[in-house]
Design an enzyme around this catalytic site. Sequence first.
Site, PDB file in Angstrom:
ATOM      1  N   LYS A 188     111.390 104.468  14.381  1.00  0.00           N
ATOM      2  CA  LYS A 188     110.626 103.913  16.170  1.00  0.00           C
ATOM      3  C   LYS A 188     110.663 104.606  16.636  1.00  0.00           C
ATOM      4  O   LYS A 188     111.679 105.784  16.920  1.00  0.00           O
ATOM      5  CB  LYS A 188     111.633 102.109  15.924  1.00  0.00           C
ATOM      6  CG  LYS A 188     110.520 101.379  17.065  1.00  0.00           C
ATOM      7  CD  LYS A 188     110.157 100.921  15.906  1.00  0.00           C
ATOM      8  CE  LYS A 188     109.191  99.478  16.332  1.00  0.00           C
ATOM      9  NZ  LYS A 188     108.614  98.750  15.242  1.00  0.00           N
ATOM     10  N   GLY A 229     100.596  78.650  15.487  1.00  0.00           N
ATOM     11  CA  GLY A 229     100.054  79.479  16.315  1.00  0.00           C
ATOM     12  C   GLY A 229      99.228  80.387  14.960  1.00  0.00           C
ATOM     13  O   GLY A 229      99.584  80.764  13.761  1.00  0.00           O
ATOM     14  N   GLY A 280      97.094  82.323  13.990  1.00  0.00           N
ATOM     15  CA  GLY A 280      95.945  83.792  14.073  1.00  0.00           C
ATOM     16  C   GLY A 280      95.870  84.686  13.023  1.00  0.00           C
ATOM     17  O   GLY A 280      95.985  83.708  11.553  1.00  0.00           O
ATOM     18  N   VAL A 306      98.197  86.192  10.572  1.00  0.00           N
ATOM     19  CA  VAL A 306      98.607  85.015   9.890  1.00  0.00           C
ATOM     20  C   VAL A 306      98.756  83.955   9.572  1.00  0.00           C
ATOM     21  O   VAL A 306      98.907  82.831   8.725  1.00  0.00           O
ATOM     22  CB  VAL A 306     100.116  86.175  10.242  1.00  0.00           C
ATOM     23  CG1 VAL A 306     101.518  85.567   8.955  1.00  0.00           C
ATOM     24  CG2 VAL A 306     100.150  87.798  10.504  1.00  0.00           C
ATOM     25  N   TYR A 320      96.391  81.067   9.872  1.00  0.00           N
ATOM     26  CA  TYR A 320      96.007  80.829   9.906  1.00  0.00           C
ATOM     27  C   TYR A 320      95.868  80.711   8.042  1.00  0.00           C
ATOM     28  O   TYR A 320      95.312  80.005   6.927  1.00  0.00           O
ATOM     29  CB  TYR A 320      94.463  81.035  10.381  1.00  0.00           C
ATOM     30  CG  TYR A 320      93.438  79.997   9.828  1.00  0.00           C
ATOM     31  CD1 TYR A 320      92.995  79.212  10.420  1.00  0.00           C
ATOM     32  CD2 TYR A 320      92.828  79.573   9.197  1.00  0.00           C
ATOM     33  CE1 TYR A 320      91.814  77.712  10.586  1.00  0.00           C
ATOM     34  CE2 TYR A 320      91.714  79.055   8.431  1.00  0.00           C
ATOM     35  CZ  TYR A 320      92.000  77.909   9.659  1.00  0.00           C
ATOM     36  OH  TYR A 320      91.211  76.718   8.968  1.00  0.00           O
TER      37      TYR A 320
HETATM   38  P1  NAD Z   1      97.481  87.547  16.151  1.00  0.00           P
HETATM   39  O1  NAD Z   1      97.468  87.652  17.480  1.00  0.00           O
HETATM   40  O2  NAD Z   1      96.545  86.940  15.075  1.00  0.00           O
HETATM   41  O3  NAD Z   1      97.774  85.724  15.939  1.00  0.00           O
HETATM   42  C1  NAD Z   1      98.003  84.662  17.386  1.00  0.00           C
HETATM   43  C2  NAD Z   1      98.122  83.467  17.574  1.00  0.00           C
HETATM   44  O4  NAD Z   1      99.008  82.975  18.192  1.00  0.00           O
HETATM   45  C3  NAD Z   1      96.673  83.750  18.384  1.00  0.00           C
HETATM   46  O5  NAD Z   1      95.558  82.771  17.303  1.00  0.00           O
HETATM   47  C4  NAD Z   1      96.689  82.901  19.319  1.00  0.00           C
HETATM   48  O6  NAD Z   1      95.897  82.350  20.020  1.00  0.00           O
HETATM   49  C5  NAD Z   1      98.205  82.179  19.058  1.00  0.00           C
HETATM   50  N1  NAD Z   1      99.026  82.087  20.354  1.00  0.00           N
HETATM   51  C6  NAD Z   1      99.252  82.860  21.605  1.00  0.00           C
HETATM   52  N2  NAD Z   1      99.549  82.418  22.206  1.00  0.00           N
HETATM   53  C7  NAD Z   1     100.376  80.653  21.788  1.00  0.00           C
HETATM   54  C8  NAD Z   1     101.384  80.067  21.788  1.00  0.00           C
HETATM   55  N3  NAD Z   1     101.856  79.924  22.794  1.00  0.00           N
HETATM   56  N4  NAD Z   1     101.275  78.854  21.242  1.00  0.00           N
HETATM   57  C9  NAD Z   1     100.351  79.009  20.053  1.00  0.00           C
HETATM   58  N5  NAD Z   1      99.846  79.638  19.546  1.00  0.00           N
HETATM   59  C10 NAD Z   1      99.596  80.837  20.626  1.00  0.00           C
HETATM   60  O7  NAD Z   1      98.637  87.839  15.578  1.00  0.00           O
HETATM   61  P2  NAD Z   1      98.929  87.455  14.301  1.00  0.00           P
HETATM   62  O8  NAD Z   1      99.142  88.871  13.354  1.00  0.00           O
HETATM   63  O9  NAD Z   1      99.071  86.217  13.450  1.00  0.00           O
HETATM   64  O10 NAD Z   1     100.653  87.888  13.766  1.00  0.00           O
HETATM   65  C11 NAD Z   1     101.564  86.574  14.069  1.00  0.00           C
HETATM   66  C12 NAD Z   1     102.931  87.111  14.255  1.00  0.00           C
HETATM   67  O11 NAD Z   1     103.817  87.528  13.377  1.00  0.00           O
HETATM   68  C13 NAD Z   1     103.868  87.899  15.353  1.00  0.00           C
HETATM   69  O12 NAD Z   1     104.699  87.303  16.355  1.00  0.00           O
HETATM   70  C14 NAD Z   1     103.281  88.727  14.766  1.00  0.00           C
HETATM   71  O13 NAD Z   1     103.872  90.441  15.777  1.00  0.00           O
HETATM   72  C15 NAD Z   1     104.100  89.004  13.943  1.00  0.00           C
HETATM   73  N6  NAD Z   1     103.830  89.612  12.411  1.00  0.00           N
HETATM   74  C16 NAD Z   1     102.412  90.095  11.319  1.00  0.00           C
HETATM   75  C17 NAD Z   1     102.455  90.688  10.986  1.00  0.00           C
HETATM   76  C18 NAD Z   1     100.761  91.308  10.451  1.00  0.00           C
HETATM   77  O14 NAD Z   1     100.790  91.643   9.534  1.00  0.00           O
HETATM   78  N7  NAD Z   1     100.173  90.741  11.112  1.00  0.00           N
HETATM   79  C19 NAD Z   1     103.672  91.051  10.101  1.00  0.00           C
HETATM   80  C20 NAD Z   1     104.628  91.144  10.292  1.00  0.00           C
HETATM   81  C21 NAD Z   1     104.574  90.149  11.731  1.00  0.00           C
END
Ligand code: NAD
Length: 350
Positions: free
Chosen positions: A80, A177, A179, A181, A183
Amino acid sequence: MSVFSSPSFDEHEDVAFHYDGETGLKAIISLHSTVMGPALGGCRMWAYDDDAAALTDVLRLSRGMTFKNALADLPWGGGKSVIIGNAKTDKTPAMMREMGRFVDSFGGRYIVAEDVGTTPEDMAEIAKTTRNVRGVKSVGFDPSPGTAYGVFKGLEAAVGEALGASDLKGVRVAVQGLGHVGYDLARRLHAAGAVLTVTDIDAAALARAERELGATVVGLDAIYDADVDVYAPCALGATLNDDTIPRLKASIVAGAANNQLAETRHGDRLADRGILYAPDYVLNAGGVIHIYHEGPDFDRDATFAHIGRIGGTMRDIFRRAKDDGIPPHIAADRLAKDKLAAAKAGQRKA
Ligand code: NAD
């Protein structure tokens, strides 16, 4: 500040500090382990309170990457990096290129990718000064659908374990959430017959989930009280804490968010309450597996087949937890350590 006496130091192989006066770059790279291969892990840019806090973070996160990559069956070790600074106000393209030179000085033993505070555009800048970078903007891949698929497979395994169900028909899942992932996960769950309760701060995402997936929308805080079988945190970290754990009605926690346990002891609290916890770093490894497969010869089927193995890994973890009488978050770490020890022993013999 001492590296070797830091409570977060755990036989990390290399920890290097770099300062560049011209660009203002202050960075640390930590290679926890290269036993399984080059150490892959993101670059976090954060306005740490002090250098000691940055060191603690990079040591802790690089160790986590060793375990994550090992359990994801990747030929990668764990590393990291952190850049000390405000990602909104301090970052410049020149700083990113200097970061690339720092990464390059490891001669391929460290591979950098994006993390909190860095973006695929930053990785494109870093790629100008090192080849040892993944998740570059121009490659054009979004790992989120892969992450969602891995969470889905792991969630299925957890439902099998806790509820004895062979499919998700009628299983009630609260998705926090919607977002990238969340959705996609909700869409997969709906297609498999699960019944959804959802929350988000984004009204448009909620309206879409209601319309497309027949989801019931609840308030941001009400998600912890939802009468469901599974709580799937897919937004923020540290949502499993002293306040929320007593409120959960779910018998399973399985979601994508990083660092769901506010503290390690909260994994024990879940076990005390009879709630099965699917360790986050195993469940959300689809993203890093996707990154491993990215490139000109990207094969989507092979990538998703690899990600699908998260289901089997999750079952191994639950079995180990039962056999050893320990909670799954400890069992996952033990399995990863066993894998590393076996690889080390193999290397000694060779
Ligand atoms: P994203 O930002 O696309 O989605 C996050 C969603 O959470 C958004 O729709 C946002 O509006 C919502 N949100 C924010 N605050 C909130 C609250 N208080 N209550 C409810 N919803 C809330 O992020 P993502 O890429 O979908 O990632 C989601 C999680 O998964 C994160 O913790 C990220 O670190 C983890 N993650 C993502 C990936 C990836 O491939 N994208 C990989 C590993 C881990």
